[in-house]
Design a protein around this motif. Structure first.
Motif, mmCIF file in Angstrom:
data_model
loop_
_atom_site.group_PDB
_atom_site.id
_atom_site.type_symbol
_atom_site.label_atom_id
_atom_site.label_comp_id
_atom_site.label_asym_id
_atom_site.label_seq_id
_atom_site.Cartn_x
_atom_site.Cartn_y
_atom_site.Cartn_z
ATOM 1 N N LEU A 66 0.842 -1.197 0.000
ATOM 2 C CA LEU A 66 0.000 0.000 0.000
ATOM 3 C C LEU A 66 0.873 1.240 0.000
ATOM 4 C CD1 LEU A 66 -2.929 1.148 0.342
ATOM 5 C CD2 LEU A 66 -2.513 1.090 2.799
ATOM 6 N N LYS A 106 2.697 1.834 -3.390
ATOM 7 C CA LYS A 106 1.817 2.290 -4.455
ATOM 8 C C LYS A 106 1.443 3.762 -4.270
ATOM 9 C CE LYS A 106 -1.456 -0.037 -7.338
ATOM 10 N NZ LYS A 106 -2.272 -1.241 -7.527
ATOM 11 N N LEU A 107 1.092 4.091 -3.018
ATOM 12 C CA LEU A 107 0.678 5.472 -2.757
ATOM 13 C C LEU A 107 1.858 6.433 -2.838
ATOM 14 C CD1 LEU A 107 -1.930 4.922 0.082
ATOM 15 C CD2 LEU A 107 -2.357 5.744 -2.253
ATOM 16 N N LYS A 146 2.153 7.166 -6.375
ATOM 17 C CA LYS A 146 1.010 7.932 -6.875
ATOM 18 C C LYS A 146 1.082 9.389 -6.422
ATOM 19 C CE LYS A 146 -3.919 7.661 -7.366
ATOM 20 N NZ LYS A 146 -5.134 6.906 -7.171
ATOM 21 N N ASP A 163 -7.662 8.295 -1.741
ATOM 22 C CA ASP A 163 -6.779 7.330 -2.421
ATOM 23 C C ASP A 163 -6.497 6.112 -1.553
ATOM 24 O OD1 ASP A 163 -6.555 8.866 -4.641
ATOM 25 O OD2 ASP A 163 -4.593 9.738 -4.136
ATOM 26 N N GLN A 174 -9.210 3.514 -1.825
ATOM 27 C CA GLN A 174 -9.243 3.050 -3.212
ATOM 28 C C GLN A 174 -8.066 2.093 -3.482
ATOM 29 O OE1 GLN A 174 -11.457 3.393 -5.568
ATOM 30 N NE2 GLN A 174 -10.132 2.254 -7.005
ATOM 31 N N THR A 175 -6.873 2.542 -3.122
ATOM 32 C CA THR A 175 -5.683 1.729 -3.367
ATOM 33 C C THR A 175 -5.702 0.452 -2.514
ATOM 34 O OG1 THR A 175 -4.551 3.816 -3.675
ATOM 35 C CG2 THR A 175 -3.168 1.854 -3.562
ATOM 36 N N GLU A 190 -7.619 -2.037 -4.276
ATOM 37 C CA GLU A 190 -6.857 -2.593 -5.409
ATOM 38 C C GLU A 190 -5.859 -3.646 -4.950
ATOM 39 O OE1 GLU A 190 -6.985 1.713 -7.624
ATOM 40 O OE2 GLU A 190 -5.027 0.696 -7.467
#
Lengths: 497, 385
Positions: free
Chosen positions: B246, B249-250, B253, B266, B269-270, B273
């Protein structure tokens, strides 16, 4: 304590107390202990100690002192493990209890039981004499006796507890079934209470002021000032009654102490409060370490020579780096500095040299003087122990440099601190980090000492206060210096020869 | 208006006396009460004068007129008159009664506010105070059953609460300590992580609910603390402790610019995912939820100066004092309209030329005092304890 002189049996409350007049002899002490006749048999192993030793009880002076000391051993042991988990306390205390204050189970010999109960009761009353005089002693005694009561309560079989409770006749108000039902859902917050709460368990109602310890830990629900206490916490409530009645009794007793102080035979017991009990939060009577007065500028070299424990070196570095120090950071550092021998003027210079926030300078100076005990309440603050540093939540707020780094730092931060502190030994760093993860702060700090003082071969106990760390390091440096001098001298003499 | 004239003509002595005395004729609650004055000496520096006490409000008023203090503070009721404290032995000079007080200061929110720092305050960060008042107000009322709480602006960037119920006034220091332990939720950290027992105590749950409602407006929109990647390290660090995937990814992003609100969105949401990719299990999702809850509490839960509340001996600046630096009058805050209170628009010495602007505050105070005294059922022999 002297145990040498063999003494004849002394009779509590008998009137043949030799040459002493009735008022200031031991013989009158049962009266002072709120004597109530007739003697009741000790029917429980649990006791609120509401009955003092009977007036006709006989006891050796030697035995009297021995019992008192035995009880101090128990309380002392309890004091040093008080912050552990209940199961841990039980594990530590079982052998101590069976050695000094045994309650033999599975015995039918009435004499054994009687003697054990008598020892418990008598020794408790002896110590009351010793601990009733100063408020801080009373507080400590009540705290430890209450802890002992709780410990023993947990060791008793359920039937014995129930009988004890029943006979105490406490009039506790119970919540009505309707009230209990209304609270049922909210009660589920606590893991301890969810089982009984659903099956209509008893809830006691108390004014919240009467169970502040449970409130402080958020173990009870409180509505409009009324605390709803699950039966699970019966013991806390009992303990509260216990401390309340003991505190009251001690205060009453303290007013009568001068009467029996004149009986020299009690001296030993009366002084007990001043001995023992080592694990307190302030290191009493800690002496200033370095005899040479330190200037604030010498802090740099002290740091370089590894005399500062990690917590203090972190505080010092932070002050230099941020040009600022939070209240908690100042407190912790100042209480340390005072006892390594930094005079007040130097402490003030230290902060005025580094502190940026000009506006606050006066406040800061005042607080420095306060910690040095020259303004305000003029209290003499002793250096803080590691226990109190770790327990102080204000010290352990994130992003502050205060507190114990082994206790409040994440491992990457700790690692950085250790490296800045001059530790390179990878294995050592890992070991310290592991200790820190397990909250074994004393071991982590001792290891740090070991790694930064390879030349100090003396065996030490683990570190328990920052000033002790400094003292060790300082003394070891002095010893080394002397050694060095001696060696030079002896080589000189050899040369002369 | 100069300060001397303010204390002469506008300071509400009568109500002030009734507030602290709890009766119309002087009782020990007033005569044995400690006051302290901060006065300017000839050289222009402050002197702090403690241990002042007064037999009547008139003598108090005369002293104020004589000293023209920069400010004065209220302390506890003692077993002897504070002015006599040197004449009696220390065990006969003990604090017995004191309003239960709370001190909340926006400078303690500095790592959580972006609009102002240190001594500054604006209407945006004042909202932290508003939430704190809501949280504390609920605890005082619903949990503790306290009815008489005087909220007062502290003159610059904070607020004081004076809990005046008899029950609260007679708490000893250790009880006050426990009470603070109950209230304090966000003070215990272990290795940088907030420690709160879960499932939550119902009181914590209620406080959280109050904070959560305000989180979007106050934190995500007004403060917008994570507006750049560099500013988001607080948030990223927390997420890193939850789940590496997590975080990674963030972290990537958020290299692109986005607002705090978008970042907050986010997260979930992430999380969905990476859960779909099998990199976040139910336990991880639970920890994530708890982490987000902790963040809400860390930002918005009241941050109190606990020493002020715990020790009865502690003195606290009186309401209706004038703050020496800002010139603001430390006016009471009407709890019914606390949400619209604007700390930048309170009466100041400069604006007091029109004395009517003080009126609404005086009437809030008067009403408070009247209700307090009505509830005090003191026996007629109230001169003795």
């Amino acid at each position: 304590m002297q145990r040498s002189t063999p003494t004849p049996k002394k009779s509590f409350g008998s009137r043949n107390g030799a040459s002493h007049s009735e008022d200031n002899s031991v013989t009158s002490s049962p009266v002072a202990l709120e004597f109530r006749a007739p003697q009741k048999e000790y029917s429980y192993r649990l006791s609120f100690y509401s009955d003092p030793p009977p007036p006709d009880a006989e006891i050796d002076l030697e035995e009297f002192q021995e019992w008192a000391i035995d009880r101090v051993q128990v309380l002392d042991a309890l004091d040093s493990c008080l912050t552990s988990a209940p199961s841990e306390i039980e594990r530590t205390m079982r052998p101590v209890l069976s050695r000094y204050l045994p309650f033999t189970r599975h015995t039918n010999i009435k004499q054994t039981i009687d003697k054990e109960l008598m020892k418990d009761n008598f020794s408790h009353y002896f110590l009351r004499l010793s601990f009733c005089q100063k408020p801080e002693d009373r507080k400590r005694f009540v705290k430890l006796e209450t802890a002992l009561f709780k410990l023993r309560y947990n060791l008793e079989p359920i039937e014995a507890r129930a009988k004890f409770l029943n006979d105490l006749n406490l009039n506790w108000e119970k919540a009505t079934p309707e009230e209990a039902q209304a609270l049922e859902q909210e009660m589920s917050f606590s893991k301890l209470t969810d089982a009984p709460a659903s099956s209509g368990a008893i809830l006691y109602k108390f004014p919240m002021e009467d169970c502040m310890d449970l409130l402080g830990k958020r173990l009870v629900i409180v509505k409009k000032g009324i605390a709803y206490v699950p039966e699970t916490y019966q013991l806390n409530l009992l303990a509260r009654e216990f401390s309340r009645s003991l505190t009251h009794a001690l205060v009453q007793l303290s007013k009568k102490v001068p009467e029996f102080k004149e009986d020299g035979r009690l001296d030993g017991v009366l002084k007990l409060a001043n001995e023992g009990f080592t694990n307190v939060e302030e290191a009493a009577d800690f002496q200033i370490t370095a005899n040479t007065q330190l200037t604030y500028k010498s802090l740099d070299s002290l740091e370089k020579e590894n005399h500062l424990p990690l917590c203090m070196s972190r505080l010092y570095d932070n002050l230099k780096k941020t040009k600022h120090a939070y209240y908690s950071e100042r407190n912790q550092f100042l209480r340390f500095l005072k006892y390594i021998g930094m005079p007040l003027e130097e402490a003030i210079k230290l902060y005025s040299a580094f502190y940026m926030d000009y506006d606050k300078k006066k406040d800061i100076e005042y607080s420095i003087k306060h910690w040095y005990g020259v303004v305000g309440s003029r209290k003499t603050y002793q250096p803080e122990t590691c226990v109190s540093i770790c327990k102080n939540s204000e010290y352990n707020i994130p992003n502050r440099a205060s507190g114990c780094p082994f206790f409040n730092c994440q491992s990457d931060v700790l690692e950085r601190l250790l490296r800045n502190h001059g530790i390179q030994d990878e294995q050592g760093i890992q070991e310290i980090k592991r200790f820190s993860d397990e909250n074994q702060v004393h071991l982590a700090c001792s290891k740090t000492y070991e790694l930064t003082h390879p030349k100090d071969n003396t065996k030490h106990e683990s570190v328990s206060l920052p000033n002790q760390y400094f003292e060790r390091s300082w003394n070891s440096a002095i010893a080394e210096q002397q050694n060095h001098q001696q060696n030079t001298e002896s080589s000189q003499t050899t040369a002369e020869k | 208006m100069d300060i001397q004239k303010y204390y002469e003509t506008l300071f509400p002595y009568r109500q002030f006396f009734l507030w602290l005395n709890h009766a119309a004729v002087p009782t020990r609650d007033f005569t044995h009460r400690e006051f302290a004055f901060t006065v300017l000496n000839g050289q222009g520096s402050d002197i702090y004068v403690r241990y002042q006490s007064f037999p009547t409000i008139e003598t108090f008023k005369r002293k104020v007129a004589m000293l023209t203090p920069k400010r004065f503070e209220i302390g506890a009721v003692y077993t002897a008159k504070p002015s006599d404290h040197k004449l009696v032995s220390p065990e006969k000079y003990v604090a017995v009664n004191k309003e239960l007080v709370f001190d909340l200061d926006l400078s303690d929110y500095d790592s959580f506010r972006t609009c102002c720092q240190g001594k500054q305050v604006c209407l945006k960060c004042w909202q932290f105070v508003v939430v704190a008042m809501d949280v504390l107000g609920a605890i005082f009322d619903l949990d503790f059953g306290y009815k008489h709480i005087l909220w007062a602006f502290s003159g610059r960037r904070g607020v004081h609460a004076w809990v005046c119920d008899t029950r609260a006034r007679s708490l000893d220091d250790s009880q006050r300590g426990q009470l603070l332990n109950y209230i304090q939720v966000t003070q215990k950290y272990e290795k940088g992580k907030l420690v709160i027992n879960r499932p939550w105590h119902p009181s914590v749950q209620r406080s959280f609910d109050i904070c959560k409602v305000k989180f979007d407006q106050i934190v995500l929109q007004d403060q917008n603390p994570w507006n750049t990647h560099a500013n988001s390290s607080y948030l990223l660090n927390k997420l890193k402790q939850v789940n590496e995937a997590l975080y990674a990814k963030l972290n990537e992003k958020w290299q692109e610019p986005s607002t705090s609100r978008e970042k907050w969105m986010d997260i979930d949401q992430t999380a969905r995912e990476i859960a779909a990719e099998g990199k976040l299990d139910t336990l991880g999702a639970k920890v994530l939820l708890e982490t987000k809850q902790d963040i809400v509490l860390e930002f918005l839960y009241p941050k109190l100066d606990t020493n002020v509340s715990i020790s009865r001996q502690h003195l606290l600046k009186s309401p209706f004092c004038v703050h020496p630096d800002t010139g603001n009058v430390c006016v009471p805050i009407n709890p019914l309209t606390s949400r619209t209170f604007d700390p930048t628009k309170v009466p100041t010495l400069a604006t007091l030329a029109d004395s009517s602007i003080l009126e609404p505050y005086l009437s809030v105070f008067k009403q408070f005092v009247t209700e307090l005294n009505r509830s005090e059922k003191r026996p007629s022999s109230s001169l003795d304890f």
